[in-house]
Write an enzyme that holds these catalytic residues in place. Structure first.
Site, short mmCIF file in Angstrom:
data_model
loop_
_atom_site.label_atom_id
_atom_site.label_comp_id
_atom_site.label_asym_id
_atom_site.label_seq_id
_atom_site.Cartn_x
_atom_site.Cartn_y
_atom_site.Cartn_z
N ASP A 458 -8.98 -7.26 -35.26
CA ASP A 458 -8.96 -7.85 -36.55
C ASP A 458 -8.52 -9.10 -36.79
OD1 ASP A 458 -6.64 -6.50 -35.78
OD2 ASP A 458 -6.45 -5.21 -37.64
C1 LAN Z 1 1.15 -4.36 -34.38
C2 LAN Z 1 1.04 -5.62 -35.41
C3 LAN Z 1 -0.32 -6.08 -36.15
C4 LAN Z 1 -1.43 -4.71 -35.84
C5 LAN Z 1 -2.48 -5.00 -36.71
C6 LAN Z 1 -3.47 -6.36 -36.45
C7 LAN Z 1 -2.20 -4.83 -38.03
C8 LAN Z 1 -3.40 -4.07 -36.57
O1 LAN Z 1 -4.73 -4.15 -37.45
C9 LAN Z 1 -3.98 -3.93 -35.00
C10 LAN Z 1 -2.62 -3.53 -34.20
C11 LAN Z 1 -1.68 -4.40 -34.32
C12 LAN Z 1 -1.97 -5.91 -33.38
C13 LAN Z 1 -0.18 -4.13 -33.79
C14 LAN Z 1 -0.25 -3.36 -32.65
C15 LAN Z 1 1.26 -2.78 -32.25
C16 LAN Z 1 2.38 -3.68 -32.59
C17 LAN Z 1 2.10 -4.89 -31.76
C18 LAN Z 1 2.35 -4.18 -34.01
C19 LAN Z 1 2.24 -2.50 -34.81
C20 LAN Z 1 3.39 -4.68 -34.00
C21 LAN Z 1 4.50 -3.94 -33.30
C22 LAN Z 1 3.80 -3.04 -32.09
C23 LAN Z 1 4.39 -2.95 -30.82
C24 LAN Z 1 3.65 -1.91 -30.24
C25 LAN Z 1 5.89 -2.78 -31.01
C26 LAN Z 1 6.52 -2.52 -29.76
C27 LAN Z 1 6.75 -0.90 -29.51
C28 LAN Z 1 6.16 -0.37 -28.66
C29 LAN Z 1 5.92 1.17 -28.62
C30 LAN Z 1 5.67 -1.01 -27.33
#
Ligand code: LAN
Length: 730
Positions: A458
């Site tokens: 996305d």
């Molecule tokens: C995110 C942030 C953005 C998010 C969107 C683009 C909004 C979504 O549509 C797809 C997935 C994604 C890229 C995403 C995946 C997981 C993330 C990176 C996070 C929620 C921000 C933090 C999270 C990450 C896994 C945090 C670290 C924690 C762990 C359990 C490893």
């Protein structure tokens, strides 16, 4: 609160450690890579004046003027964008705090501590301030995220973090935190990641850590549980974790860690049977209980495989291969790393493998601060190295929906935003894409920066839409910075992202069975082992492809049409009987509903010709609050059922307005009432105050998107005015 900043969880300032001078903090941004600096002298401060954005991030007075009172939706949208544009950073993007998760700082601080890295005084003070400000007002503990209830994970990790940064064990706040921790059973009732970090620190013993065998990385690719099939965040955390675990590396005991043993563990340390405590966990932390199967696997690994069967050459080979993969990840991201968990762990792995003077370890140390952020409460660790591409792409589209892309006042602002997106498009594949299991990425966009370099379905879609919005603007006011070939590269990446279901996941198509969730060992998160289909991601891709088709109709036309129709089938199939869609990245049904209805609108399905769209609209209309707004709490994400918020939320109200407008819902009065609420909540200078947390991941952890309170109200106001005219609403 001041300046659009949330009410602090604790306002008892007398108990705060110390304070730095907020007028001395500066945000340095190098092509979107952010590092906060604390200037040491007035001299330096004069040479590098503090910007409006920096003041705003830290809750200081921005001095931005009152604007003419908005009576119509477009006036309100313009006032909002007027304010928001003052927060644009010199590289053309928007920055923001990206806090929420409360398990990130401890990993960083433990890594600093065990590698004996000095922490600047300014940072230590502000991290302590932040953690104290985020302490639970009643029980003094911390949860998994800033709005959550106290848990062992949150409390034990943040308590430790504070102690490592110099907080006193007798500080009344620490005493209270300890009481809560003990009530929850202490460190031995923590989840896997807490037990791992505390063993690294030397406060617990490795026998308490469920096995992380690096030899899993030697499994052939066809094996259904091979790590390359896992969700990218899990495999990239497991990678350095398995290295450190295999080395059983821990920091030598000292006075402080000896004291921590007594503070964190109610039992007498010397008499603990650590093996027997691997699976003890407090109910507060046990969101996803381990399956019997997983416990059996752990038992076999801990008692049979590792001590009795595993040949030592295999351990060695596994460690070498894991190290190779860690090093590739470091190389490919220029040490930024995928996220805030593997960042510190890879740092520690480099320290263990190559030593404190190695170039690799040093580069990690200078890159880690890119995760840190200053707000009005202190210093936090962001959930990624920022939200740069994502917010900038949305900001462009919101401005466009409000007609502001044609407003000469904002053309320079938006041109800069375009040049940021151009700069952040990922230019090439990594050097060993297959061996490192990477998804095709040339031409894609990631969530934060191109240095981090991970394509997201996305983010690529929103990036592409942002670029197209400006480059194909009918006024011709914007330069063509991204040439057609690079747009086509982005399309090529998007076309790799579809699952057989028709849906799209986040970073890659799903590579493993959902049964892998039986091996989810993290306990505190749900749905983490593999990629899933998401209505949000799927919609972003559908709408990007749709938009691209009208721009370059001949390019891969049949692939695009086939993709779209499969994706729409998925959107239809994933609607719940009550008309809603479950959201995985924003809270919750309000977030996903907006996306799904945008997809359906793309396919020509609206309220008057589609029963499922009508069902979706009524799902929302039934939940409109008396003040015209909508609000659901993060509990919706945890429970999978709508959980009503006592107060309406500007961001969620905007999402529902967008949903209803996409659906061409005939109840225009309901939409107007919602917009009136959004307009009434706007301040004289054009900004909106921070309300509840907006985002989520892994079902149980919330995360902040502070720029959403600008982006989505502006978009909703603009879309309404385009459909129904710009009559005064107030
Ligand atoms: C995110 C942030 C953005 C998010 C969107 C683009 C909004 C979504 O549509 C797809 C997935 C994604 C890229 C995403 C995946 C997981 C993330 C990176 C996070 C929620 C921000 C933090 C999270 C990450 C896994 C945090 C670290 C924690 C762990 C359990 C490893």
């Amino acid at each position: 609160g001041v300046n659009g900043v949330a009410k602090p969880r604790n306002s008892d300032r007398s108990l705060r450690a110390d304070k730095t001078d907020r007028t001395r903090w500066r945000l340095h941004s190098d092509r979107g890579c952010h590092i906060w600096h604390y200037l040491q002298s007035d001299e330096e401060c004069k040479k590098w004046p503090q910007s409006t954005a920096e003041k705003w991030y830290m809750g200081m007075d921005t001095g931005l003027p009152e604007l003419p009172r908005a009576r119509t939706p477009l006036q309100a949208a313009e006032n909002g964008f007027n304010f928001f544009s003052k927060l644009q950073l010199p590289s053309g993007h928007w920055g923001c705090e990206y806090g929420g998760p409360m398990f990130l700082l401890p990993g960083l601080v433990i890594t600093w501590y065990v590698t004996e890295t000095p922490v600047p005084e300014s940072h230590a003070i502000e991290i302590k301030n932040y953690l104290f400000a985020r302490q639970h007002p009643v029980d003094g503990g911390w949860g998994l995220h800033i709005e959550g209830e106290s848990s062992v994970f949150g409390t034990v990790m943040n308590y430790t973090c504070l102690r490592l940064l110099g907080a006193d064990a007798d500080n009344p706040r620490m005493v209270k935190a300890r009481e809560t921790l003990w009530k929850l059973g202490g460190a031995l009732n923590g989840p896997h990641w807490a037990k791992f970090w505390l063993s690294v620190l030397g406060v617990l013993h490795y026998d308490v850590v469920n096995p992380c065998p690096p030899e899993l990385w030697l499994l052939p690719d066809w094996v259904p549980i091979a790590p390359w099939r896992w969700w990218i965040h899990m495999r990239q955390v497991f990678l350095p974790m398995s290295y450190i675990y295999s080395r059983r590396w821990s920091y030598p005991l000292n006075d402080l860690t000896r004291q921590l043993r007594a503070e964190l563990v109610p039992e007498t340390w010397e008499t603990i049977n650590f093996d027997a405590r691997r699976n003890t966990i407090a109910p507060t932390d046990n969101y996803h209980p381990k399956t019997l199967l997983l416990r059996l696997v752990f038992w076999l690994l801990a008692w049979i495989w590792i001590p009795l069967l595993r040949p030592s050459w295999m351990k060695q080979r596994a460690e070498d291969h894991v190290w190779w993969l860690i090093n590739e990840e470091d190389h490919n991201t220029d040490y930024a790393n995928l996220g805030p968990v593997n960042g510190p762990m890879n740092t520690l792995a480099a320290y263990i493998r190559l030593g404190p003077d190695s170039k690799e370890f040093r580069t990690h140390l200078s890159t880690l601060p890119e995760f840190l952020w200053m707000n009005h409460e202190g210093m936090m660790m962001n959930g990624t190295n920022g939200v740069q591409v994502w917010d900038t792409a949305f900001a462009i589209q919101a401005a466009h929906d409000a007609g502001l892309t044609s407003n000469s006042k904002y053309i320079p602002v938006l041109t800069k935003a375009l040049s940021f997106l151009e700069d952040q498009q990922i230019p090439a594949e990594v050097r060993h894409p297959n061996e490192t299991y990477r998804q095709q990425r040339k031409g894609s966009w990631g969530f934060s920066t191109q240095k981090q370099g991970y394509a997201v379905s996305d983010c690529t879609s929103e990036g592409l839409k942002g670029v197209l919005t400006l480059q194909t603007h009918p006024s011709g006011a914007y330069p063509t910075l991204v040439p057609q070939q690079r747009l086509r590269d982005a399309i090529d990446v998007l076309l790799t992202m579809q699952n057989p279901s028709g849906g799209c996941a986040s970073y890659e198509p799903t590579r493993g069975s959902t049964k892998l969730e039986w091996l989810n060992a993290a306990e505190v998160f749900g749905n983490i082992m593999v990629e899933y289909d998401y209505p949000e991601c799927t919609t972003a891709v559908v709408t990007a492809l749709h938009m691209y088709q009208s721009h370059d109709p001949s390019y891969r036309a049949s692939d695009i049409s086939a993709f779209k129709s499969r994706a729409l089938d998925y959107i239809r199939a994933s609607q719940r009987p009550d008309g809603s869609w479950y959201g995985s990245w924003g809270i919750c049904f309000t977030y996903a509903g907006w996306f799904a209805l945008e997809s359906l609108a793309c396919a020509g399905e609206f309220y008057d010709n589609s029963a499922r769209v009508r069902r979706a609209c009524h799902f929302f209309l039934d939940k409109q609050m008396d003040d015209g707004g909508w609000g659901e709490t993060y509990k919706s994400c945890e429970t999978g059922r709508w959980c009503q918020h006592p107060e309406s939320q500007v961001v969620q109200t905007a999402w529902v307005v967008i949903a209803l407008l996409e659906a061409k819902c005939p109840d225009v009065e309901a939409i107007r009432r919602a917009l009136r609420l959004i307009m009434q909540r706007q301040r004289g200078n054009g900004e909106w105050a921070q309300e509840g947390i907006e985002g989520v991941f892994n079902k149980s952890c919330m995360i902040s998107y502070p720029n959403y309170k600008f982006i989505f109200p502006i978009k909703a106001l603009g879309m309404y005015a385009r459909m129904y005219g710009d009559e005064a609403l107030l």
